[in-house]
Structure formats: structure tokens, C-alpha cells
Design a protein around this motif. Structure first.
Motif, mmCIF file in Angstrom:
data_model
loop_
_atom_site.group_PDB
_atom_site.id
_atom_site.type_symbol
_atom_site.label_atom_id
_atom_site.label_comp_id
_atom_site.label_asym_id
_atom_site.label_seq_id
_atom_site.Cartn_x
_atom_site.Cartn_y
_atom_site.Cartn_z
ATOM 1 N N ASP A 221 0.814 -1.226 0.000
ATOM 2 C CA ASP A 221 0.000 0.000 0.000
ATOM 3 C C ASP A 221 0.842 1.268 0.000
ATOM 4 O O ASP A 221 0.577 2.212 0.750
ATOM 5 C CB ASP A 221 -0.936 0.017 1.226
ATOM 6 N N LEU A 222 1.838 1.298 -0.875
ATOM 7 C CA LEU A 222 2.720 2.473 -0.931
ATOM 8 C C LEU A 222 2.192 3.527 -1.905
ATOM 9 O O LEU A 222 2.707 4.649 -1.938
ATOM 10 C CB LEU A 222 4.142 2.050 -1.340
ATOM 11 N N GLY A 223 1.162 3.176 -2.692
ATOM 12 C CA GLY A 223 0.632 4.121 -3.683
ATOM 13 C C GLY A 223 1.550 4.258 -4.882
ATOM 14 O O GLY A 223 2.666 3.733 -4.894
ATOM 15 N N GLY A 224 1.051 4.973 -5.916
ATOM 16 C CA GLY A 224 1.877 5.229 -7.103
ATOM 17 C C GLY A 224 2.333 3.977 -7.812
ATOM 18 O O GLY A 224 3.458 3.921 -8.323
ATOM 19 N N VAL A 225 1.462 2.991 -7.881
ATOM 20 C CA VAL A 225 1.854 1.720 -8.501
ATOM 21 C C VAL A 225 2.081 1.910 -10.005
ATOM 22 O O VAL A 225 3.183 1.631 -10.512
ATOM 23 C CB VAL A 225 0.787 0.618 -8.254
ATOM 24 N N THR A 226 1.048 2.419 -10.688
ATOM 25 C CA THR A 226 1.178 2.572 -12.146
ATOM 26 C C THR A 226 2.328 3.511 -12.490
ATOM 27 O O THR A 226 3.058 3.291 -13.458
ATOM 28 C CB THR A 226 -0.129 3.112 -12.752
ATOM 29 N N GLU A 227 2.484 4.560 -11.685
ATOM 30 C CA GLU A 227 3.574 5.516 -11.917
ATOM 31 C C GLU A 227 4.932 4.808 -11.869
ATOM 32 O O GLU A 227 5.831 5.116 -12.660
ATOM 33 C CB GLU A 227 3.538 6.647 -10.868
ATOM 34 N N ALA A 228 5.072 3.872 -10.943
ATOM 35 C CA ALA A 228 6.334 3.131 -10.825
ATOM 36 C C ALA A 228 6.564 2.263 -12.068
ATOM 37 O O ALA A 228 7.673 2.202 -12.607
ATOM 38 C CB ALA A 228 6.330 2.274 -9.566
ATOM 39 N N TYR A 229 5.509 1.586 -12.521
ATOM 40 C CA TYR A 229 5.622 0.732 -13.705
ATOM 41 C C TYR A 229 5.972 1.596 -14.925
ATOM 42 O O TYR A 229 6.766 1.195 -15.780
ATOM 43 C CB TYR A 229 4.312 -0.031 -13.948
ATOM 44 N N LEU A 230 5.346 2.776 -14.989
ATOM 45 C CA LEU A 230 5.613 3.710 -16.088
ATOM 46 C C LEU A 230 7.067 4.172 -16.054
ATOM 47 O O LEU A 230 7.746 4.258 -17.081
ATOM 48 C CB LEU A 230 4.660 4.915 -15.971
ATOM 49 N N GLU A 231 7.547 4.427 -14.859
ATOM 50 C CA GLU A 231 8.951 4.837 -14.665
ATOM 51 C C GLU A 231 9.909 3.754 -15.181
ATOM 52 O O GLU A 231 10.887 4.048 -15.873
ATOM 53 C CB GLU A 231 9.183 5.097 -13.165
ATOM 54 N N ILE A 232 9.604 2.504 -14.850
ATOM 55 C CA ILE A 232 10.438 1.390 -15.351
ATOM 56 C C ILE A 232 10.408 1.372 -16.879
ATOM 57 O O ILE A 232 11.450 1.288 -17.534
ATOM 58 C CB ILE A 232 9.941 0.030 -14.787
ATOM 59 N N HIS A 233 9.217 1.495 -17.435
ATOM 60 C CA HIS A 233 9.098 1.462 -18.890
ATOM 61 C C HIS A 233 9.885 2.605 -19.529
ATOM 62 O O HIS A 233 10.581 2.417 -20.530
ATOM 63 C CB HIS A 233 7.622 1.524 -19.305
ATOM 64 N N GLN A 234 9.767 3.787 -18.954
ATOM 65 C CA GLN A 234 10.472 4.955 -19.507
ATOM 66 C C GLN A 234 11.980 4.780 -19.439
ATOM 67 O O GLN A 234 12.701 5.046 -20.392
ATOM 68 C CB GLN A 234 10.056 6.231 -18.762
ATOM 69 N N ARG A 235 12.460 4.310 -18.287
ATOM 70 C CA ARG A 235 13.919 4.152 -18.169
ATOM 71 C C ARG A 235 14.444 3.105 -19.147
ATOM 72 O O ARG A 235 15.539 3.238 -19.686
ATOM 73 C CB ARG A 235 14.301 3.755 -16.743
ATOM 74 N N LEU A 236 13.638 2.048 -19.344
ATOM 75 C CA LEU A 236 14.083 0.999 -20.267
ATOM 76 C C LEU A 236 14.140 1.510 -21.694
ATOM 77 O O LEU A 236 15.047 1.153 -22.452
ATOM 78 C CB LEU A 236 13.131 -0.209 -20.209
ATOM 79 N N THR A 237 13.180 2.342 -22.073
ATOM 80 C CA THR A 237 13.035 2.703 -23.491
ATOM 81 C C THR A 237 13.636 4.050 -23.853
ATOM 82 O O THR A 237 13.740 4.371 -25.033
ATOM 83 C CB THR A 237 11.544 2.679 -23.896
ATOM 84 N N GLU A 238 14.019 4.839 -22.837
ATOM 85 C CA GLU A 238 14.565 6.166 -23.163
ATOM 86 C C GLU A 238 15.925 6.001 -23.851
ATOM 87 O O GLU A 238 16.694 5.093 -23.549
ATOM 88 C CB GLU A 238 14.701 7.036 -21.903
ATOM 89 N N GLU A 239 16.168 6.892 -24.790
ATOM 90 C CA GLU A 239 17.475 6.905 -25.445
ATOM 91 C C GLU A 239 18.476 7.528 -24.483
ATOM 92 O O GLU A 239 18.192 8.535 -23.837
ATOM 93 C CB GLU A 239 17.422 7.757 -26.735
ATOM 94 N N ILE A 240 19.631 6.932 -24.379
ATOM 95 C CA ILE A 240 20.702 7.533 -23.583
ATOM 96 C C ILE A 240 21.318 8.642 -24.440
ATOM 97 O O ILE A 240 21.726 8.399 -25.575
ATOM 98 C CB ILE A 240 21.786 6.502 -23.211
ATOM 99 N N THR A 241 21.334 9.867 -23.903
ATOM 100 C CA THR A 241 21.854 10.996 -24.705
ATOM 101 C C THR A 241 23.238 11.388 -24.208
ATOM 102 O O THR A 241 23.650 11.008 -23.116
ATOM 103 C CB THR A 241 20.917 12.220 -24.610
#
Lengths: 241, 241
Positions: A221-241
Motif C-alpha cells: 500500500d505504498l501508492g503510485g503503482v502505475t507511476e512506478a511501472y511507467l517509470e520502469i518502462h520509460q527508463r528501459l526505453t529512453e534513449e541515452i543521450t
């Protein structure tokens, strides 16, 4: 979008549905928005969870393919769906751990976050009625769930996946604490990685802040579940600049 | 009756007290009448239990000696006391099973009384605070509780004890369902069987009637606990005519 496929539901799990397709060797997997924990006692529906876990699993399976670790994954067919090869699932949860957390902490009394001296592989019996108990190899032999050679191969594969994912996640500034894999046997009896790899099945902690970015946000019950999953997805798919 | 020995209490367990003696390599064990279960949550005092378990343990250790299985046992010194060699206890409960019962039935879903295809050896972490959890070998290595060679030796000893006791009990018309052993290391680092072997640490079922003749009578409120222990003692010590 192969919408002319037969739609027969083969199996509905807690987080995914499996459908028969025209090809008997291929199944369609549909990722649901359902979130469950504690053997289904805790339940919620989280918008976009299915979409995110589908995308994250695809990302991981494609990455593992480049590391010569075969999986059942064939291809992504929609935001929430992927095609996979049909396998006979070995009823073992193969858990690989780098850091003490969850049930390992409870079992051996090591605080969460304590680094293990080396990764370990545990086996749990995939049986909801029994509560997915830990099995020693003696029990696996007794239940004839896997042969001696298969047990060794599952350990080897688990550690290979760990090596690949741990360094991948490290490059994304995420600490791979532990994860659960499932394997299946294809028609030829070859072992293939199956199921999914997502924040539902892994523990991911931000390397800097220690912030939990996985299903423990839901369990605890820490909240922000979807936000955490989204964060994982973003970090995986973001281009390293 | 070496009553001039120093009386320093070294350790008090749930069922026994350990005392220092004049010889630093020898301890005096006093068997108590206390009966406990479920990690001490259930408690009773049962007259003659200490006396019976002392006598039964002596019987088993002497029998195992004849089968070249060494133990810490030195000699019986009173109805409730024995002298043993001092060892460093390995914090593992070594459980050998011939038939599904108790926690194995719960873990793998096999009904109590189902014969295993072959005996199995399980390891539990001797840690009351953690509730004596099952350990896989991975955990034993992680906790550095025993070396690889020691793990193999413990399994071998467990199975050897099983072979000796199963046929002994069979001759007494008792089915040896399972039992728990503890081992220790002597001064030279040799593994010695330690602790006790009694209806507190074994499951014994009458071969004819299936009657339970062990601590499950206490755990499960079946009554006749001391009578069952007495029955085991009588069958072990009666002359075959």
C-alpha cells in the motif's frame, strides 16, 4: 492485427489471458489491468498496467534474445497483446535473488536490502491451493516436477537471465533485487523461458534513492503503482543521450 | 551417580537441560517432563516423560552404535540423565521422511500416510525466532551453516539412521513415518549425531492399527501421551519370546 484468429480462451490467470490461435503452436497473450497479491486476497484494477507489463516484458524478452537466452516470445501484436510459442509450463517458480527481501528476509532473518554474497536460485511450487510453498530439490524429485538435468538447467538459465538483466538495469540506475521466472517445455522437450518479466515479477529499487519501483508498492500500500511501472518502462526505453 | 560434579547449567532447552561436568568434553543431560509444541505456544508437564525419553534415546543411541553410527552418547547415569560428549551443534534440523505427514503433507499436498517412493532428507533452520523454516541447500550455503561436504555427510548419516531405525521399528511392529535429528561437531571437527531420538522427535505409528504413538498425540490433543511413550519404551525393551 490478426483479428481473424479464433478467440478461444485457453486459460485465464491473475494477470493475463491465454488464447488459442489458428496455429496450434502459437498462443495469444492478453495482459490484464488486474493487480492481485497474497494469492488473490488483495485485488485492484490499475489502468494501463496491462499495457505497461506487455511492453516491459517484450523489452526484456527481446533483450534476452540478444544474449542468446531463448524465450516463448514471438512478437508484439497490440499494446496489450503478444504472441508466444505454446509450451507446457513446468510448475515451478524459479526465483533468483541478489539482495535479501520479501520471503527470503522472513525465512533467514536477513534485513531487506542486505546484499547476498552471490546470487541464489530458489524453487517454489506453482500451486495456489498450497500457497506456492518453497521446495527443496528433494521435493522436486519427489513430485517429479523436473528431472535432475532440468533442475540444473533451470538454475543455469535463471542465473544467465540474472546476469543479463542485472547489468541492463544497472545501466538504467535500477537495482535488480530479485525476480521470478517460469519456464516451459516446447514440443521437442526443450526448455524455454515463458510467462512474463515485469514489475509484477521483479523487485526493482532505484539505485540512488532506494525507491521501490515494483509490485511491492501494491502489496505494501505504498501508492503510485502505475507511476512506478511507467517509470520502469520509460527508463528501459529512453534513449541515452 | 556422579553427584560431586559441578552443577553449572550450560543451556536449558524445551525438553532438556545441559550441565557442565568436571570433564570439559563431557556434558550431563537432564530430560525434563515438559512437553511443548508449536514453538513453545503449547505447554504441559507430563509425569515420566523425561524418564521415558531418556531411556528411549539411550536405547536408540546404543542400537545405532552397533550399526557403526556414532553419536554423542557416553552413558546413562540415572533414570532421567545421561552423559554425552560436548559438541558444537550444527543449527540444522535434519528431517528424514518415509511417509507423508505433518508439514510435508501441507507443503506438497500429499495426504498423511502416503508412502514416499524413497526416503527424503529435509533441512530446517534451528531458529525459534524464525519458526524453524525449511531451508534449501542454497540457503544453507548462504548462511554458511554447513559446508558442501558436511551437507552431503548429513544426508548420508540421516539415511543411515533411517535404515537402522526403520528395520528396528518394523521388528517392533511400528512404522517409522519420519524423524528429526541434530548433529554436532566434536573437537576434531568430526560430525556426531547429537540431541535425542524419542517420540518427541519421531513419528511412530502402530503398524496394525495405525495408532499414533508419538508427540502428535500432544500436538493434536489426542490424549494418552505418556501411555504412548510408555508403549514405545515397552516394545523396544521387551524380550522377543
Amino acid at each position: 492485427m490478426e483479428r481473424d484468429m479464433p478467440e478461444e480462451l485457453l486459460y485465464e490467470g491473475k494477470a493475463k489471458k491465454l488464447f488459442i490461435t489458428e496455429d496450434p503452436q502459437i498462443l495469444r497473450v492478453e495482459y490484464k489491468d488486474d493487480a492481485t497479491a497474497f494469492n488473490g486476497q488483495k485485488f485492484d484494477r490499475l489502468k494501463d498496467k496491462g499495457l505497461l507489463n506487455n511492453a516491459i516484458t517484450v523489452f526484456f524478452f527481446e533483450h534476452l534474445e540478444t544474449k542468446d537466452i531463448p524465450s516463448h516470445f514471438v512478437r508484439k501484436i497490440s499494446e496489450t497483446e503478444q504472441l508466444v510459442r505454446r509450451v507446457k509450463i513446468i510448475p515451478l517458480e524459479v526465483v533468483v535473488r541478489n539482495v535479501a527481501a520479501g520471503s527470503l528476509s522472513k525465512r533467514i532473518g536477513w534485513e531487506e536490502g542486505k546484499e547476498l554474497p552471490h546470487p541464489i536460485v530458489e524453487f517454489y511450487y506453482k500451486d495456489d491451493d498450497l500457497g506456492d510453498p518453497l521446495l527443496a530439490e528433494e521435493h522436486i524429485r519427489l513430485l517429479e516436477l523436473a528431472s535432475e538435468a532440468q533442475i540444473e538447467e533451470l538454475k543455469k538459465r535463471g542465473l544467465a537471465v540474472n546476469e543479463a538483466l542485472e547489468s541492463l538495469m544497472l545501466s538504467k540506475e535500477i537495482r535488480l533485487i530479485d525476480f521470478k521466472l517460469e519456464f516451459g517445455l516446447d514440443q521437442k522437450g526443450e526448455i524455454l523461458l515463458a510467462d512474463e518479466i515485469s514489475p509484477d515479477t521483479c523487485r526493482f529499487w532505484d539505485i540512488e534513492s532506494g525507491k521501490i519501483l515494483d509490485k511491492d508498492r501494491f502489496r505494501r500500500d505504498l501508492g503510485g503503482v502505475t507511476e512506478a511501472y511507467l517509470e520502469i518502462h520509460q527508463r528501459l526505453t529512453e534513449e541515452i543521450t
